[in-house]
Write an enzyme that holds these catalytic residues in place. Structure first.
Site, PDB file in Angstrom:
ATOM      1  N   LYS A  97      88.956   2.724  63.968  1.00  0.00           N
ATOM      2  CA  LYS A  97      89.664   2.218  62.799  1.00  0.00           C
ATOM      3  C   LYS A  97      90.110   0.804  63.122  1.00  0.00           C
ATOM      4  O   LYS A  97      90.854   0.579  64.076  1.00  0.00           O
ATOM      5  CB  LYS A  97      90.884   3.089  62.491  1.00  0.00           C
ATOM      6  CG  LYS A  97      91.690   2.557  61.320  1.00  0.00           C
ATOM      7  CD  LYS A  97      92.955   3.334  61.088  1.00  0.00           C
ATOM      8  CE  LYS A  97      93.907   2.509  60.231  1.00  0.00           C
ATOM      9  NZ  LYS A  97      95.276   3.038  60.221  1.00  0.00           N
ATOM     10  N   ASN A 206     100.975   8.582  58.630  1.00  0.00           N
ATOM     11  CA  ASN A 206     101.549   8.666  59.980  1.00  0.00           C
ATOM     12  C   ASN A 206     103.068   8.700  59.917  1.00  0.00           C
ATOM     13  O   ASN A 206     103.693   9.733  60.124  1.00  0.00           O
ATOM     14  CB  ASN A 206     101.051   7.491  60.847  1.00  0.00           C
ATOM     15  CG  ASN A 206     101.457   7.640  62.307  1.00  0.00           C
ATOM     16  OD1 ASN A 206     102.256   8.501  62.678  1.00  0.00           O
ATOM     17  ND2 ASN A 206     100.931   6.823  63.162  1.00  0.00           N
TER      18      ASN A 206
END
Ligand code: SF4
Lengths: 255, 367
Positions: A97, A206
């Protein structure tokens, strides 16, 4: 109802992706990953410690998960590329990512540098998922550069503000053929559901999970909201219409 | 405009008057704002805000958790040399003081590194006195090369460098600069720094800018609390941090809150900063600069450090020894300042865990 989710041709079992930063312990992180049933989890290479003395974050990631390294800390394409190569050398695999964040105040990504890094790393065989500011032209550039998905932000990282960029993300969903995964800024399960109802292929969360009072339950709540949002999307447009039906129709005379 | 110019503009304002005019409403507004302006920052530093500390603390806790998560980064200081050519009246290494001085040779650095890295520490802060003669840049470069075999983050707290020199260190993997202005009150600054290059207030004040231009990854600034009036010192520290954040958006800016703990002598801090004030200052910085790192060293007691977790702190030193060569040889010697928290790295980690936070040892990867 058959509803397969694939990235780069690979079947992904969950449309909920979870990041591993900010948790109060690796044990709680592991339990949250399990309760989230996430299939792809992101790990910052900067936190991976292969030395003997300290705990290794990778040991706490459930075996059935795909670990995607992120380039957190990179300020330009070159640093992102170096982090990705290092990750591969350290045995962290090909999923990467890209996060290029040259701004410590708002933590906003640099699309131009992200495109550069994507192009270079895709050529080297990485499966590149770039984190980006939702801009249609840049998303197209990322597709051309070889990205396997695009990850537009809902709101700046860590703000928990929800889908502030909704309209731009809607356009990406309509126009971009690779998976659109809403990343960053989703603060509660309803935000995640909203992104999924809009037609996002998946979401990544997250902060909202990691800093919840009970991250394990919150992970589960997000996971279920993602499923609910997806089902709502598949079930077709709901009761809320964009335009209200006028009480006295202007074209009534045509009947 | 450099920060020195901005600083001079602010010096024309009667800051005491600004503090004195703050009302409870001003403080409440500052607490509830998402993005604070300088006036709000001043409100949070005022005496008035002292009465609303709990509410400020709740907000600071929430902001810190969102921005940084429930983690505390640990690092250890490594003193390479006690040689110094400056005369800072409050410091144990000041040049006039008769003491045994030492600069570690490469084998000794290696030994220290081995001992420290065995504790799991992955972030090292190297410190020297300010002596280009005894610890020239080439010495620093060689030391960094040794230390990069053991640590993944290397920061420096040494004499101020030129931009070109900072660039050189960045290119060999130095990530962080720690450079405290000590006193933002220029008149008092001159009183405390009686001899040596450090007397040049402006050169020191502009050092973080040179490091920013050299693309240093993190820059930590701070005032040595006790040297001048705390409220104003923190006000200027916050202004400088905000300036650096604006100008060097790629660099992470941190603020430290060292309270004066003198070593070897008769100097007593003319200003006493209470625990409550320390907390108030830290909270004000957190709300004013939500993305800034906040560092608390082992100058503070373990009890206070443990209570500060959750109030905005993001980084702590652990298992610190401030005697040159003191990790490998546990002999007594004079450090730069007295350590309050004598806990080991392991004990510090356990303290953080008991507060529901994760001690993070590694947070960067030398590229
Ligand atoms: S504070 Fe630094 S420059 Fe001043 S005497 Fe001490 S070691 Fe030297």
């Amino acid at each position: 109802m058959e509803d397969q989710f694939k990235i780069a041709g690979q079947l992904i079992n969950s449309r909920f992706l979870l990041g591993t930063g900010k948790f109060s312990s690796y044990a709680i992180m592991r339990d949250s990953l399990e309760s989230s049933q996430a299939h792809i989890v992101t790990v910052a290479l900067r936190r991976v410690d292969l030395g003997q003395k300290n705990e290794n974050i990778l040991d706490y990631i459930p075996k059935n998960c795909i670990t995607m390294t992120n380039t957190s800390g990179a300020r330009n394409a070159e640093e992102a590329i170096r982090i990705a190569r290092l990750a591969r050398k350290m045995g962290c695999g090909n999923w990467i990512k890209i996060e290029v964040i040259p701004d410590t105040k708002y933590l906003l990504p640099d699309n131009a540098e992200t495109i550069k890094a994507t192009e270079a790393l895709a050529k080297e065989g990485f499966l590149v998922m770039p984190y980006m500011n939702p801009d249609l032209m840049d998303a197209r550039r990322l597709v051309n550069a070889g990205a396997v998905s695009v990850m537009p932000l809902g709101a700046p990282i860590g703000t928990n503000k929800g889908l502030k960029t909704q309209e731009m993300i809607r356009i990406l969903i309509e126009e971009i053929d690779i998976p659109v995964i809403v990343d960053a800024g989703l603060g509660k399960p309803s935000h995640a559901a909203e992104a999924m109802e809009l037609g996002a292929d998946a979401v990544l969360v997250n902060t909202a999970v990691a800093v919840a009072v009970d991250p394990v339950i919150m992970a589960q709540a997000f996971s279920q909201a993602v499923i609910a949002g997806r089902l709502a999307y598949l079930a077709g447009p709901g009761a809320v219409k964009e335009e209200a039906a006028a009480s006295s129709p202007l074209t009534g005379f045509l009947r | 405009m450099s920060f020195y110019e901005e600083y001079q503009k602010y010096k024309e304002i009667d800051i005491d008057d600004v503090f004195a005019r703050v009302t409870e409403n001003d403080v409440l507004r500052a607490i509830n704002k998402e993005s604070l302006e300088v006036n709000d920052f001043a409100a949070l530093l005022s005496v008035q805000a002292g009465d609303l500390l709990e509410r400020v603390a709740q907000k600071a806790n929430e902001v810190t958790r969102r921005k940084f998560g429930k983690v505390i980064h640990l690092y250890a200081p490594l003193y390479l040399s006690s040689h110094c050519e400056n005369e800072c009246v409050y410091c144990g290494f000041r040049s006039s003081r008769v003491m045994e001085r030492k600069t570690l040779v490469p084998e000794e650095i290696e030994k220290e590194a081995e001992v420290i890295s065995k504790t799991g520490i992955r972030h090292i802060l190297i410190l020297t006195g300010e002596s280009r003669k005894n610890t020239p840049l080439s010495y620093i470069v060689d030391s960094v090369k040794i230390l990069s075999k053991y640590f993944s983050t290397i920061s420096i707290e040494i004499y101020p460098l030129t931009e070109q020199e900072y660039k050189e260190l960045v290119s060999i993997g130095v990530d962080g600069l720690v450079l405290y202005q000590e006193a933002y009150n220029e008149e008092l600054y001159k009183k405390y720094h009686v001899r040596g290059l450090k007397r040049d207030f402006e050169y020191r004040l502009l050092s973080p800018e040179r490091a920013g231009s050299a693309k240093m990854r993190t820059i930590s600034i701070g005032a040595l609390l006790g040297l001048a009036e705390g409220r104003k010192e923190i006000f200027f520290t916050g202004l400088q941090a905000a300036y650096l954040l604006r100008k060097y958006s790629e660099t992470e800016i941190s603020v430290s809150f060292p309270r004066l703990k003198p070593q070897g002598g008769t100097f007593t801090a003319p200003y006493n900063i209470s625990d409550k004030e320390l907390v108030q200052f830290m909270l004000a910085i957190r709300l004013f600069l939500p993305g800034a790192g906040i560092n608390i060293s082992t100058r503070e007691s373990s009890q206070l450090r443990s209570n500060l977790i959750g109030l905005g702190v993001t980084r702590m030193s652990a298992g610190s020894i401030t005697v040159v060569g003191g990790y490998a040889n546990k002999q007594k010697g004079d450090g730069q300042f007295t350590i309050s928290d004598k806990n080991s790295v392991e004990e510090t980690k356990n303290m953080i865990i008991s507060k529901g936070y994760q001690p993070v040892m590694k947070d960067w990867q030398t590229l």
